[in-house]
Write a protein that holds these residues in place. Structure first.
Motif, PDB file in Angstrom:
ATOM      1  N   ASN A   1       0.854  -1.017   0.060  1.00 23.56           N
ATOM      2  CA  ASN A   1       0.019  -0.120   0.031  1.00 23.56           C
ATOM      3  C   ASN A   1       0.830   1.196  -0.096  1.00 23.56           C
ATOM      4  N   GLU A   2       0.931   1.914  -1.090  1.00 22.97           N
ATOM      5  CA  GLU A   2       1.752   3.085  -1.359  1.00 22.97           C
ATOM      6  C   GLU A   2       1.005   3.891  -2.159  1.00 22.97           C
ATOM      7  N   THR A   3       1.239   5.425  -1.875  1.00 19.41           N
ATOM      8  CA  THR A   3       0.930   6.529  -2.641  1.00 19.41           C
ATOM      9  C   THR A   3       2.147   6.960  -3.354  1.00 19.41           C
ATOM     10  N   PHE A   4       1.786   7.606  -4.437  1.00 20.83           N
ATOM     11  CA  PHE A   4       2.552   8.330  -5.492  1.00 20.83           C
ATOM     12  C   PHE A   4       1.882   9.612  -6.045  1.00 20.83           C
ATOM     13  N   ASP A   5       2.906  10.585  -6.312  1.00 20.97           N
ATOM     14  CA  ASP A   5       2.567  11.864  -6.832  1.00 20.97           C
ATOM     15  C   ASP A   5       3.099  11.869  -8.365  1.00 20.97           C
ATOM     16  N   GLN A   6       2.557  10.963  -9.220  1.00 16.53           N
ATOM     17  CA  GLN A   6       2.963  11.067 -10.459  1.00 16.53           C
ATOM     18  C   GLN A   6       1.927  11.438 -11.461  1.00 16.53           C
ATOM     19  N   PRO A   7       2.239  11.727 -12.833  1.00 15.15           N
ATOM     20  CA  PRO A   7       1.071  11.923 -13.691  1.00 15.15           C
ATOM     21  C   PRO A   7      -0.161  11.064 -13.691  1.00 15.15           C
ATOM     22  N   VAL A   8      -0.074   9.834 -13.758  1.00 18.63           N
ATOM     23  CA  VAL A   8      -1.127   9.051 -13.809  1.00 18.63           C
ATOM     24  C   VAL A   8      -1.209   8.292 -12.277  1.00 18.63           C
ATOM     25  N   VAL A   9      -0.172   7.293 -12.138  1.00 24.12           N
ATOM     26  CA  VAL A   9      -0.264   6.522 -10.858  1.00 24.12           C
ATOM     27  C   VAL A   9      -0.382   7.322  -9.597  1.00 24.12           C
ATOM     28  N   ARG A  10      -1.482   7.139  -8.784  1.00 22.72           N
ATOM     29  CA  ARG A  10      -1.600   7.737  -7.221  1.00 22.72           C
ATOM     30  C   ARG A  10      -1.499   6.784  -6.471  1.00 22.72           C
ATOM     31  N   GLN A  11      -1.920   5.553  -6.555  1.00 18.27           N
ATOM     32  CA  GLN A  11      -1.794   4.596  -5.313  1.00 18.27           C
ATOM     33  C   GLN A  11      -1.650   3.149  -5.926  1.00 18.27           C
ATOM     34  N   VAL A  12      -0.883   2.202  -5.319  1.00 12.12           N
ATOM     35  CA  VAL A  12      -0.754   0.681  -5.648  1.00 12.12           C
ATOM     36  C   VAL A  12      -1.032   0.097  -4.301  1.00 12.12           C
ATOM     37  N   VAL A  13      -1.944  -0.849  -4.340  1.00 11.33           N
ATOM     38  CA  VAL A  13      -2.502  -1.745  -2.993  1.00 11.33           C
ATOM     39  C   VAL A  13      -2.445  -3.113  -3.682  1.00 11.33           C
ATOM     40  N   LEU A  14      -1.920  -4.006  -2.532  1.00 15.13           N
ATOM     41  CA  LEU A  14      -2.188  -5.348  -2.527  1.00 15.13           C
ATOM     42  C   LEU A  14      -3.575  -5.565  -2.000  1.00 15.13           C
ATOM     43  N   ALA A  15      -4.554  -5.984  -3.058  1.00 18.05           N
ATOM     44  CA  ALA A  15      -5.907  -5.835  -2.700  1.00 18.05           C
ATOM     45  C   ALA A  15      -6.298  -7.245  -1.969  1.00 18.05           C
ATOM     46  N   ARG A  16      -5.946  -8.133  -2.588  1.00 19.38           N
ATOM     47  CA  ARG A  16      -6.152  -9.542  -2.378  1.00 19.38           C
ATOM     48  C   ARG A  16      -5.263 -10.485  -2.533  1.00 19.38           C
ATOM     49  N   ASN A  17      -4.843 -11.737  -1.876  1.00 20.36           N
ATOM     50  CA  ASN A  17      -4.309 -12.774  -1.818  1.00 20.36           C
ATOM     51  C   ASN A  17      -4.719 -13.994  -1.295  1.00 20.36           C
ATOM     52  N   LEU A  18      -5.317 -14.810  -2.154  1.00 22.82           N
ATOM     53  CA  LEU A  18      -6.131 -15.823  -1.752  1.00 22.82           C
ATOM     54  C   LEU A  18      -5.919 -16.973  -2.712  1.00 22.82           C
ATOM     55  N   GLY A  19      -5.568 -18.184  -2.220  1.00 28.89           N
ATOM     56  CA  GLY A  19      -5.889 -19.327  -3.057  1.00 28.89           C
ATOM     57  C   GLY A  19      -5.058 -19.392  -4.487  1.00 28.89           C
ATOM     58  N   GLY A  20      -4.067 -18.762  -4.246  1.00 32.19           N
ATOM     59  CA  GLY A  20      -3.359 -18.524  -5.471  1.00 32.19           C
ATOM     60  C   GLY A  20      -3.392 -17.343  -6.567  1.00 32.19           C
TER      61      GLY A  20
ATOM     62  N   GLY B   1      -4.703  -3.399  -6.722  1.00 32.77           N
ATOM     63  CA  GLY B   1      -5.516  -2.349  -7.252  1.00 32.77           C
ATOM     64  C   GLY B   1      -4.583  -1.018  -7.329  1.00 32.77           C
ATOM     65  N   LEU B   2      -4.777  -0.247  -8.641  1.00 32.00           N
ATOM     66  CA  LEU B   2      -4.154   0.786  -8.882  1.00 32.00           C
ATOM     67  C   LEU B   2      -5.074   1.919  -8.820  1.00 32.00           C
ATOM     68  N   GLY B   3      -4.886   3.029  -8.145  1.00 30.28           N
ATOM     69  CA  GLY B   3      -5.438   4.302  -8.003  1.00 30.28           C
ATOM     70  C   GLY B   3      -4.881   5.349  -9.108  1.00 30.28           C
ATOM     71  N   LEU B   4      -5.654   5.702 -10.121  1.00 33.76           N
ATOM     72  CA  LEU B   4      -5.240   6.652 -11.019  1.00 33.76           C
ATOM     73  C   LEU B   4      -5.759   8.035 -11.219  1.00 33.76           C
ATOM     74  N   ALA B   5      -4.914   8.909 -11.751  1.00 34.22           N
ATOM     75  CA  ALA B   5      -5.531  10.227 -12.026  1.00 34.22           C
ATOM     76  C   ALA B   5      -6.624  10.237 -12.759  1.00 34.22           C
ATOM     77  N   GLU B   6      -6.539   9.540 -13.808  1.00 35.08           N
ATOM     78  CA  GLU B   6      -7.704   9.538 -14.865  1.00 35.08           C
ATOM     79  C   GLU B   6      -7.491   8.159 -15.551  1.00 35.08           C
ATOM     80  N   GLN B   7      -8.418   7.745 -16.201  1.00 37.23           N
ATOM     81  CA  GLN B   7      -8.412   6.496 -17.220  1.00 37.23           C
ATOM     82  C   GLN B   7      -7.608   6.976 -18.417  1.00 37.23           C
ATOM     83  N   VAL B   8      -6.670   6.288 -18.609  1.00 42.32           N
ATOM     84  CA  VAL B   8      -5.861   6.688 -20.001  1.00 42.32           C
ATOM     85  C   VAL B   8      -5.492   5.241 -20.750  1.00 42.32           C
TER      86      VAL B   8
END
Length: 212
Positions: A162-181, A186-193
């Motif tokens: 779970n880390e946030t970023f101040d980049q033109p597109v990428v704002r956050q990256v999160v390990l959302a789920r780890n189950l059964g392989g 999940g990526l939070g983005l400034a906009e859909q590109v």
């Protein structure tokens, strides 16, 4: 008897015979009757221009169209999916940027890549009834199957959880789920590109390239 009297009697007899014939309505010799030509009505087979013509059989239903898969290196917003791959452990997740794009690189141990699916989502779910709130106005998931976020079930130290970023597109990256392989980021983005995917199966890396 006079001749006049005999002729008169014969004439009366002829008149009586003719009268009886007329009353019975029968001809003495009707003769053969000539039949006219017989007309047979047949329906002509409908031609191709006959709008009311019935087809010979039921028209075959149109086959459902299946969208062609999008090659990974195509630039666009369509999801990318690779169902074939090699099981692997994730060793690192790196985020970088340059003049034209932000990149998110996933590195696996050994050679080859696990099966993956990448695409935009309305909502990224951590689990059932557990939506994940991400920075930015657009969200994306990167899903690996037959994978682990680290060796022996332990998340690797270089794997972003779970880390946030101040980049033109990428704002956050999160390990959302780890189950059964199945491992989902999940990526939070400034906009859909538009984006593309670069595979290096020999080096075991998958790089998501997000245009800006």
């Amino acid at each position: 008897m006079s001749r006049t009297t005999i002729v008169g009697r014969v004439g009366c007899g002829l008149v009586l015979v003719l009268a009886l014939t007329a009353c019975t309505g029968e001809d003495a010799d009707p003769g053969p009757t000539s039949a006219g030509p017989t007309s047979t009505s047949t329906s002509a087979a409908p031609g191709p221009d006959d709008a009311s013509a019935e087809p010979d059989g039921p028209s075959p239903s149109a086959a459902p169209s299946t969208p062609a898969p999008v090659p990974p290196d195509t630039v666009g917003t369509a999801p990318r999916r690779q169902p074939e791959g090699t099981p692997g452990d994730l060793t690192a997740v790196d985020v970088a940027t340059d003049a034209t794009a932000d990149t998110v690189t996933f590195t696996f141990d050994g050679t080859g890549l696990p099966p993956y699916e990448i695409g935009y989502q309305d909502v990224v779910m951590r689990g059932e009834d557990d939506p994940l709130l991400l920075d930015g106005t657009a969200a994306m998931t990167v899903t690996f199957t037959d994978a682990s976020p680290g060796a022996r079930g332990v998340t690797g130290k270089d794997v972003i959880t779970n880390e946030t970023f101040d980049q033109p597109v990428v704002r956050q990256v999160v390990l959302a789920r780890n189950l059964g392989g199945t491992v989902v980021f999940g990526l939070g983005l400034a906009e859909q590109v538009p984006f593309s995917v670069e595979e290096d199966r020999e080096g075991g890396t998958l790089t998501l390239v997000l245009q800006h």
